[in-house]
Scaffold this active site. Structure first.
Site, mmCIF file in Angstrom:
data_model
loop_
_atom_site.group_PDB
_atom_site.id
_atom_site.type_symbol
_atom_site.label_atom_id
_atom_site.label_comp_id
_atom_site.label_asym_id
_atom_site.label_seq_id
_atom_site.Cartn_x
_atom_site.Cartn_y
_atom_site.Cartn_z
ATOM 1 N N CYS A 155 -2.389 -8.892 -3.597
ATOM 2 C CA CYS A 155 -2.969 -9.983 -4.384
ATOM 3 C C CYS A 155 -4.228 -10.384 -3.633
ATOM 4 C CB CYS A 155 -2.014 -11.161 -4.484
ATOM 5 S SG CYS A 155 -2.794 -12.646 -5.165
ATOM 6 N N CYS A 210 -5.016 -14.589 -3.882
ATOM 7 C CA CYS A 210 -4.196 -15.505 -3.069
ATOM 8 C C CYS A 210 -3.188 -14.628 -2.340
ATOM 9 C CB CYS A 210 -3.588 -16.648 -3.877
ATOM 10 S SG CYS A 210 -2.849 -16.262 -5.461
ATOM 11 N N SER A 211 -1.921 -14.737 -2.633
ATOM 12 C CA SER A 211 -0.966 -13.842 -1.971
ATOM 13 C C SER A 211 0.264 -13.659 -2.844
ATOM 14 C CB SER A 211 -0.558 -14.398 -0.603
ATOM 15 O OG SER A 211 -1.677 -14.529 0.238
ATOM 16 N N CYS A 212 0.071 -13.479 -4.153
ATOM 17 C CA CYS A 212 1.200 -13.333 -5.072
ATOM 18 C C CYS A 212 2.062 -12.140 -4.655
ATOM 19 C CB CYS A 212 0.698 -13.131 -6.495
ATOM 20 S SG CYS A 212 -0.266 -14.527 -7.089
#
Lengths: 189, 223
Positions: free
Chosen positions: A98, A101-103
């Site tokens: 991701c 962000c950091s999905c």
């Protein structure tokens, strides 16, 4: 006492203020730790992979509609609105990121490892996936296509790793131990 | 928003540090931050994930790159708690001093003096919103992404702007982050997975036989 990072100090101050205002309890913090350290983690995704390896019909369902295929497991703590499972083969290697962000598929893999959230991985894996994978020890021949999945909306991706030949002769517990978090992200083969 | 968070394809961030295989939380403060998301939601200052993601994008860019994941969350949550009138930054600074710590460290939060008002809850727990309208594109269609930046929250990464790709999946309707993050309604749109050839994204620098897939809303696609 070791030198605390500014963000750690600030979190402690916020905790102190919000406990005083009766908006937070120390127990709520402990519950978060227990939940994500013990109950939600890559062992969930491994069960899905093990089932797909053992049962071709289930594998077909999983690849067709991942969201529906994992319903039966009733995993907690993961908000996966839609799951897409992508299959590694002899000629295709998948890897998930991701960049914005950091999905990450929490319900299947738990909270992401630090490197997954750091700028180095997020910036590089879309631009030079082969170089990044090689750093993780996955060296791919040029005839293997690399498919990168940038989780930019609410769809979550998980990689179905290739089944090692040795798995055929193993019991389920031994198979589960073969299936690593990194393989389900796609940075291990 | 053209922020430091939009990392895809950026250079100079070095090698990947995967030496430590950790538990979910390294240190207790990270779990405090995680628990604060529930507090912010219960207090009504955090209404949806899009708003939270944008609150994180608005933090100090140096902190974004150096405070690690939960440090970024902390900055985003502090933005929302301060903007929502729950706490002030002076109060936080005073509490840090009462606790006996140094209060001069870099502060990630940069609360806005004119914050968006997000005054509604999600219509459903999940963000999927099946649509009656027909999707504009079909699997197999070639598409061109919008080439211009967005001032607010968006999920079109900069590296995929103005690029040609192919629709490989259609996901029906989903809440539009660009609108929902700012309190302007859910305004669901059709969502597609678009495949971009490495060469289209990176030119001569592309590695051979690489494809990057990005999940894109219909209004991000202009052709």
């Amino acid at each position: 006492m070791s030198e605390l990072k500014p963000q750690a100090i600030r979190a402690e101050a916020l905790e102190s203020l919000l406990i005083e205002q009766n908006h937070l309890t120390a127990e709520a913090v402990d519950e978060v730790i227990i939940r994500y350290n013990e109950r939600v983690g890559p062992m969930n995704g491994a069960r899905v992979v093990a089932k797909a390896w053992a049962d071709p019909d289930y594998k077909a369902c999983l690849l067709e509609d991942g969201t529906k295929a994992i319903e039966e497991f009733e995993f907690e703590g993961g908000e996966i609105d839609k799951l897409v499972v992508v299959e590694n083969t002899a000629t295709v290697h998948n890897v998930v990121v991701c960049t914005l962000c950091s999905c990450y598929p929490w319900g299947l893999l738990g909270l992401p490892p630090r490197w997954y959230k750091d700028p180095a991985y997020r910036s590089r894996i879309v631009r030079e996936p082969r170089a990044v994978l090689a750093e993780f020890g996955v060296v791919l021949d040029d005839d293997v296509e690399v498919k990168v999945w940038d989780s930019s909306a609410e769809v979550r991706y998980m990689v179905l790793p290739m089944r090692p030949d040795a798995a055929a002769a193993m019991d389920e517990r031994a198979v589960l131990e073969l299936i690593t978090r990194d393989a389900m992200i796609g940075v291990a083969r | 928003m053209d922020g430091v968070h939009d990392l895809g394809g950026k250079q100079g961030h070095g090698s990947i540090d995967n030496a430590v295989d950790e538990t979910a939380f390294h240190e207790r403060w990270e779990a405090i931050v995680f628990a604060l998301t529930n507090v912010a939601a219960e207090l009504g200052v955090l209404r949806n994930t899009d708003q939270f993601r944008h609150a994180i994008e608005r933090i100090d860019p140096v902190a974004y790159l150096s405070h690690t994941y939960y440090g970024r969350w902390l900055g985003g949550l502090e933005n929302l708690l301060v903007e929502g009138g729950i706490l002030t930054q002076a109060q936080i600074r005073a509490r840090i001093e009462v606790l006996g710590y140094d209060s001069t460290g870099l502060v990630a939060a940069r609360p806005s003096t004119e914050p968006d008002v997000v005054d509604y809850d999600a219509e459903h727990h999940v963000s999927s919103r099946p649509l009656e309208d027909q999707p504009k594109f079909r699997v197999g269609d070639g598409v061109l992404t919008r080439g211009t930046p967005s001032t607010g929250h968006t999920r079109l990464p900069a590296y995929a702007r103005g690029k040609r790709g192919e629709v490989v999946m259609w996901h029906d309707g989903w809440v539009l982050p660009d609108s929902n993050a700012h309190g302007r309604g859910e305004n669901p749109e059709h969502l597609y997975t678009v495949a971009f050839d490495g060469g289209e994204l990176w030119g001569d620098a592309a590695e051979p036989r690489t494809v990057v897939h990005v999940d894109l809303f219909e209004s991000y696609l202009i052709l």
